[in-house]
Design a protein around this motif. Structure first.
Motif, PDB file in Angstrom:
ATOM      1  N   SER A 165      -8.273   0.412   1.137  1.00  0.00           N
ATOM      2  CA  SER A 165      -9.208   0.329   2.251  1.00  0.00           C
ATOM      3  C   SER A 165      -9.742   1.706   2.661  1.00  0.00           C
ATOM      4  CB  SER A 165      -8.539  -0.394   3.418  1.00  0.00           C
ATOM      5  OG  SER A 165      -9.441  -0.682   4.446  1.00  0.00           O
ATOM      6  N   HIS A 166      -9.420   2.127   3.889  1.00  0.00           N
ATOM      7  CA  HIS A 166      -9.955   3.382   4.429  1.00  0.00           C
ATOM      8  C   HIS A 166      -9.081   4.591   4.101  1.00  0.00           C
ATOM      9  CE1 HIS A 166      -7.060   1.729   7.271  1.00  0.00           C
ATOM     10  NE2 HIS A 166      -6.840   2.958   7.676  1.00  0.00           N
ATOM     11  N   ASN A 167      -7.972   4.396   3.407  1.00  0.00           N
ATOM     12  CA  ASN A 167      -7.071   5.501   3.075  1.00  0.00           C
ATOM     13  C   ASN A 167      -7.713   6.464   2.061  1.00  0.00           C
ATOM     14  OD1 ASN A 167      -5.321   3.858   4.549  1.00  0.00           O
ATOM     15  ND2 ASN A 167      -3.565   4.344   3.264  1.00  0.00           N
ATOM     16  N   ILE A 202     -13.926   8.568  -2.623  1.00  0.00           N
ATOM     17  CA  ILE A 202     -13.947   7.408  -1.744  1.00  0.00           C
ATOM     18  C   ILE A 202     -13.411   7.794  -0.362  1.00  0.00           C
ATOM     19  CG2 ILE A 202     -11.690   6.623  -2.583  1.00  0.00           C
ATOM     20  CD1 ILE A 202     -12.653   3.723  -2.140  1.00  0.00           C
ATOM     21  N   ASN A 203     -14.149   7.461   0.686  1.00  0.00           N
ATOM     22  CA  ASN A 203     -13.789   7.757   2.087  1.00  0.00           C
ATOM     23  C   ASN A 203     -13.746   9.259   2.406  1.00  0.00           C
ATOM     24  OD1 ASN A 203     -13.334   4.963   2.698  1.00  0.00           O
ATOM     25  ND2 ASN A 203     -11.305   5.121   1.775  1.00  0.00           N
ATOM     26  N   GLU A 204     -14.143  10.111   1.475  1.00  0.00           N
ATOM     27  CA  GLU A 204     -14.058  11.559   1.682  1.00  0.00           C
ATOM     28  C   GLU A 204     -15.187  12.031   2.594  1.00  0.00           C
ATOM     29  OE1 GLU A 204     -12.674  15.408   1.501  1.00  0.00           O
ATOM     30  OE2 GLU A 204     -11.693  13.613   0.708  1.00  0.00           O
ATOM     31  N   LYS A 205     -14.868  12.247   3.861  1.00  0.00           N
ATOM     32  CA  LYS A 205     -15.841  12.679   4.863  1.00  0.00           C
ATOM     33  C   LYS A 205     -17.066  11.762   4.884  1.00  0.00           C
ATOM     34  CE  LYS A 205     -14.350  17.501   4.569  1.00  0.00           C
ATOM     35  NZ  LYS A 205     -14.726  18.905   4.260  1.00  0.00           N
ATOM     36  N   ARG A 263       0.827  -1.201   0.000  1.00  0.00           N
ATOM     37  CA  ARG A 263       0.000   0.000   0.000  1.00  0.00           C
ATOM     38  C   ARG A 263       0.863   1.254   0.000  1.00  0.00           C
ATOM     39  NH1 ARG A 263      -4.774   0.567   4.399  1.00  0.00           N
ATOM     40  NH2 ARG A 263      -5.222  -1.485   3.511  1.00  0.00           N
ATOM     41  N   GLY A 264       0.373   2.291  -0.680  1.00  0.00           N
ATOM     42  CA  GLY A 264       1.065   3.573  -0.681  1.00  0.00           C
ATOM     43  C   GLY A 264       0.409   4.517  -1.666  1.00  0.00           C
ATOM     44  N   GLU A 265       0.967   5.715  -1.804  1.00  0.00           N
ATOM     45  CA  GLU A 265       0.400   6.668  -2.747  1.00  0.00           C
ATOM     46  C   GLU A 265       0.603   6.168  -4.169  1.00  0.00           C
ATOM     47  OE1 GLU A 265       0.659  11.373  -4.083  1.00  0.00           O
ATOM     48  OE2 GLU A 265       1.537  10.735  -2.161  1.00  0.00           O
ATOM     49  N   ALA A 266      -0.458   6.238  -4.976  1.00  0.00           N
ATOM     50  CA  ALA A 266      -0.420   5.710  -6.335  1.00  0.00           C
ATOM     51  C   ALA A 266       0.624   6.433  -7.178  1.00  0.00           C
ATOM     52  CB  ALA A 266      -1.798   5.835  -6.976  1.00  0.00           C
TER      53      ALA A 266
END
Length: 448
Positions: A99-101, A211-214, A11-14
């Motif tokens: 996931s939640h990132n 995605i996952n934004e607030k 996992r990491g920044e694309a």
């Protein structure tokens, strides 16, 4: 943890920490590794991040170049990949998700043929190949080049499986769903509608960057307000890949993973379904949960943080339920990973069978105040092992005694130290968390 693979995949920044070249090499290795004795079949799913499409194509290129046949579930959940792999004879599965990132991160989770996270030793071989220290892998040629097939039917079978587990209609139940603009957007409403619920959905319009934004299980305040304003019976919030679930009761209170474990375990014990009379938790579960279990004469075990470790303990000892405060809940009779939608169905079962509101089901448990701060640091291990930080932790531990605790641990997925304190009051929690955070800053560990 390895160089690239943490507790929940790579996992990491694309295109910064995790690039298309990395994905291609992961595909190349997996196609080769599982194809030594036969033509491998590998299934891929993804969440709704913009970069998920990019990584999907890169993985497909690597897999087919090594001779693997690839089956695409498209936008789906991590637990659906696990289900399809173990029920339909695939060699392995790959879920593209962080996931939640936030949306700009992404990840590659590899699931073995048993529907569980890939073995550490195989991840190490992948890392060696990425770094050029592994063996050379030949390209497939002519008819040995792999094929790619749309396999939405696999996702549909998973939906059917979830529906088949439910024995009572959800008719007349008003249920709120927060899909986090992620994987649950393609699954959750379909399941609840099929079971007869009156379904109210928010954050169900993914656009690649929301995605996952607030929203979702990491920002549940929106669902709390939604449940109260619409007079709903219950609400469920999922994370980006729908392997987590948190709930909101009829009064708008958050029901986190610890409370879900409590409600389900008490119910399972009454139904004689709680194997070994034991629940598996992690070290981050609340002290109040353990005191409540003791009052109900339910045993518990503690593992390191990560549903991977929870499941290993469950399989080794034959336990039927385990999970994390964050909402990864595993029901070993039905799944091999955390499954957010399954968890919400199990909570619905308890509500319907007991004829009780969720707010009443948690009345007997007293949760300790808890404060958790995520501190982005330059080097997790160096910061955690700094003598000044170690001494500060020991100092707080001595002060709290048996009325609280402090845990400082390295994140398995981010360059972060998680500082958590439980105590009698929220003020105490904040005081001692801040003490450790200030020490981290003073020692120069915190990223500005």
């Amino acid at each position: 943890m390895g160089k690239y693979f943490g507790t929940d995949g790579f996992r990491g920044e694309a295109n910064v920490d995790l690039t298309v070249e990395h994905a291609y090499k992961v595909g190349r290795f997996l196609g080769y590794y599982f194809g030594k004795e036969h033509r491998p079949k590998i299934v891929i799913g993804k969440d709704t991040r913009r970069s998920s499409y990019m990584f999907e194509y890169s993985l497909v290129a690597g897999l087919t170049a090594s001779g693997a046949d690839v089956y695409l579930l498209h936008v789906t959940s991590t637990p659906s990949i696990s289900y399809v792999v173990r029920s339909e004879d695939f060699d392995c599965g790959i879920m593209i998700s962080a996931s939640h990132n936030p949306y700009y991160d992404n990840g590659i989770k590899v699931i073995n043929g048993c529907g569980y996270k890939l073995e550490n030793e195989v991840e190490e071989l992948i890392e060696n190949y990425i770094d050029g220290t592994g063996e050379e892998i030949p390209y497939a040629t002519k008819e040995n080049i792999g094929r790619t097939t749309d396999y939405v039917i696999g996702r549909n079978r998973y939906i059917g499986y979830l529906i088949s587990l439910v024995t009572r209609s959800f008719k007349n139940m008003k249920v709120g769903l927060d899909c986090a603009n992620g994987s649950a957007s393609s699954l959750a409403k379909v399941v609840f509608d099929a079971l007869g619920a009156k379904t109210y959905v928010i954050n169900n319009e993914p656009n690649g960057i929301n995605i996952n934004e607030k929203c979702g299980s990491t920002h549940i305040e929106g669902l709390q307000k939604f449940v109260v304003e619409n007079h709903l019976d219950v609400g469920f919030a999922y994370d980006g890949d729908a392997d987590r679930c948190l709930a909101v009761d009829d009064k708008g209170n958050i029901i986190d993973g610890d409370l879900i474990l409590y409600v389900c375990a008490v119910y399972m014990k009454k139904k004689n379904e709680l194997n070994n009379n034991t629940v598996v938790t992690t070290i981050m579960s609340n002290l109040g949960l353990y005191k409540a279990f003791e009052e109900k004469e339910i045993a518990y075990e503690k593992t390191a943080v990560g549903d991977k470790y929870v499941y290993e303990n469950m399989m080794e000892n034959g336990h039927s339920i385990g999970g994390e405060q964050s909402g990864h809940i595993i029901f070993s009779k039905h799944a091999t990973t955390g499954d957010g939608i399954l968890t919400s169905l199990k909570l619905m079962e308890v509500i319907l069978e007991t004829k009780m509101k969720l707010s009443d089901l948690i009345k007997e448990i007293q949760i300790y105040p808890q404060v958790l701060k995520n501190v982005r640091v330059k080097d997790k291990k160096t910061a955690r092992e700094d003598a000044v930080i170690v001494n500060a932790i020991e100092e707080v531990t001595g002060i709290l005694g048996s009325n609280g605790r402090i845990i400082v641990r390295e994140s398995g997925t981010e360059p972060v130290l998680r500082v958590m304190v439980e105590a009698s009051t929220i003020e105490e929690c904040e005081k001692y968390v801040n003490l450790v955070v200030e020490k981290l800053k003073a020692q120069g560990h915190v990223v500005a």
